[in-house]
Design a protein around this motif. Structure first.
Motif, short mmCIF file in Angstrom:
data_model
loop_
_atom_site.label_atom_id
_atom_site.label_comp_id
_atom_site.label_asym_id
_atom_site.label_seq_id
_atom_site.Cartn_x
_atom_site.Cartn_y
_atom_site.Cartn_z
N GLN A 13 0.83 -1.20 0.00
CA GLN A 13 0.00 0.00 0.00
C GLN A 13 0.87 1.26 0.00
OE1 GLN A 13 -2.60 -0.33 3.38
NE2 GLN A 13 -4.03 -1.67 2.30
N PRO A 14 0.36 2.35 -0.52
CA PRO A 14 1.10 3.62 -0.44
C PRO A 14 1.47 3.93 1.00
CG PRO A 14 -0.75 3.83 -1.93
CD PRO A 14 -0.90 2.49 -1.27
N GLY A 15 2.70 4.39 1.17
CA GLY A 15 3.22 4.66 2.50
C GLY A 15 3.89 3.47 3.15
N GLY A 16 3.76 2.32 2.55
CA GLY A 16 4.33 1.11 3.10
C GLY A 16 5.80 0.95 2.76
N SER A 17 6.36 -0.19 3.19
CA SER A 17 7.79 -0.46 3.00
C SER A 17 7.99 -1.85 2.40
CB SER A 17 8.54 -0.38 4.33
OG SER A 17 8.46 0.91 4.87
N VAL A 18 9.07 -1.97 1.66
CA VAL A 18 9.47 -3.25 1.09
C VAL A 18 10.99 -3.30 1.10
CG1 VAL A 18 9.65 -4.56 -1.05
CG2 VAL A 18 7.46 -3.65 -0.37
N ARG A 19 11.52 -4.48 1.35
CA ARG A 19 12.97 -4.66 1.27
C ARG A 19 13.28 -5.67 0.18
NH1 ARG A 19 17.30 -7.69 5.15
NH2 ARG A 19 19.02 -6.22 4.94
N LEU A 20 14.00 -5.23 -0.81
CA LEU A 20 14.42 -6.11 -1.89
C LEU A 20 15.80 -6.68 -1.57
CD1 LEU A 20 13.39 -4.04 -5.03
CD2 LEU A 20 12.02 -5.64 -3.69
N SER A 21 15.99 -7.93 -1.96
CA SER A 21 17.28 -8.59 -1.78
C SER A 21 17.79 -9.08 -3.12
CB SER A 21 17.15 -9.79 -0.83
OG SER A 21 16.69 -9.39 0.44
N ASN A 84 8.09 4.53 2.67
CA ASN A 84 7.16 5.57 2.21
C ASN A 84 6.90 5.44 0.70
OD1 ASN A 84 5.49 7.81 2.32
ND2 ASN A 84 7.18 9.27 2.10
N LEU A 85 6.53 4.26 0.30
CA LEU A 85 6.36 3.98 -1.12
C LEU A 85 5.18 4.74 -1.71
CD1 LEU A 85 7.24 0.21 -1.01
CD2 LEU A 85 8.33 1.90 -2.49
N LYS A 86 5.33 5.09 -2.96
CA LYS A 86 4.31 5.84 -3.68
C LYS A 86 3.88 5.04 -4.91
CE LYS A 86 6.69 10.12 -2.40
NZ LYS A 86 7.33 11.36 -2.90
N THR A 90 5.91 2.01 -8.56
CA THR A 90 5.55 0.74 -9.17
C THR A 90 6.41 0.47 -10.39
OG1 THR A 90 3.26 0.83 -8.40
CG2 THR A 90 3.71 -0.52 -10.34
N ALA A 91 7.09 -0.68 -10.38
CA ALA A 91 8.01 -1.02 -11.47
C ALA A 91 8.58 -2.41 -11.22
CB ALA A 91 9.15 -0.01 -11.55
N THR A 92 9.26 -2.91 -12.23
CA THR A 92 10.10 -4.08 -12.03
C THR A 92 11.48 -3.60 -11.63
OG1 THR A 92 8.88 -5.36 -13.68
CG2 THR A 92 11.06 -6.16 -13.08
N THR A 121 4.58 -3.46 -6.75
CA THR A 121 3.36 -2.73 -7.09
C THR A 121 2.87 -1.99 -5.87
OG1 THR A 121 2.77 -4.41 -8.74
CG2 THR A 121 1.03 -2.92 -7.99
N VAL A 122 2.73 -0.68 -6.01
CA VAL A 122 2.26 0.15 -4.90
C VAL A 122 0.85 0.61 -5.25
CG1 VAL A 122 2.73 2.14 -3.45
CG2 VAL A 122 4.63 0.89 -4.52
N SER A 123 -0.11 0.09 -4.53
CA SER A 123 -1.50 0.40 -4.84
C SER A 123 -2.38 0.17 -3.62
CB SER A 123 -1.99 -0.47 -6.00
OG SER A 123 -3.36 -0.25 -6.29
#
Length: 123
Positions: A13-21, A84-86, A90-92, A121-123
């Motif tokens: 969701q917008p405002g959320g966080s993700v950690r890529l490895s 703080n994702l927006k 959204t992208a690969t 995907t940020v939605s």
């Protein structure tokens, strides 16, 4: 042979966080430039973050203060912490490995090896 395998993408969701490895093999970790790039549908691949062999980090203006690139030499992994994702994030996302010198402009042409990508995907 250099191999890069990304993981950690998903729907957030917008405002959320993700950690890529990015699990890496086939090169001397810490001696080359590593970067994260992203590509949204219909857009060109964009340099997002970069970690140079001397420890310098660089970020695209659109992610400064929200994204952090790091690496763990012992685990031979590169990470991208995204906060703080927006929706426009959204992208690969792709991790990449280049040479020993990075210009600092996070340019795709400076990178030789690429992972398969992970979708965020940020939605």
């Amino acid at each position: 042979q250099v191999q890069l395998v990304e993981s950690g993408g998903g729907l957030v969701q917008p405002g959320g966080s993700v950690r890529l490895s990015c699990a890496a093999s086939g090169f001397t970790f810490g001696s080359v430039c590593v970067g994260w790039f992203r590509q949204a549908p219909g857009k060109e691949r964009e340099g997002t973050a970069e970690f140079s062999p001397n420890g310098r980090t660089r970020y695209h203006d659109s992610v400064k203060g929200r994204f952090t690139i790091s690496q763990d030499n012992a685990k031979k992994s590169v990470f991208l912490q995204m906060n703080n994702l927006k929706p426009e994030d959204t992208a690969t996302y792709y991790c990449a490995v280049g040479g020993r010198i990075c210009s600092g402009w996070i340019l795709a042409e400076e990178y030789d090896y690429w992972g398969q990508g992970t979708q965020v995907t940020v939605s």
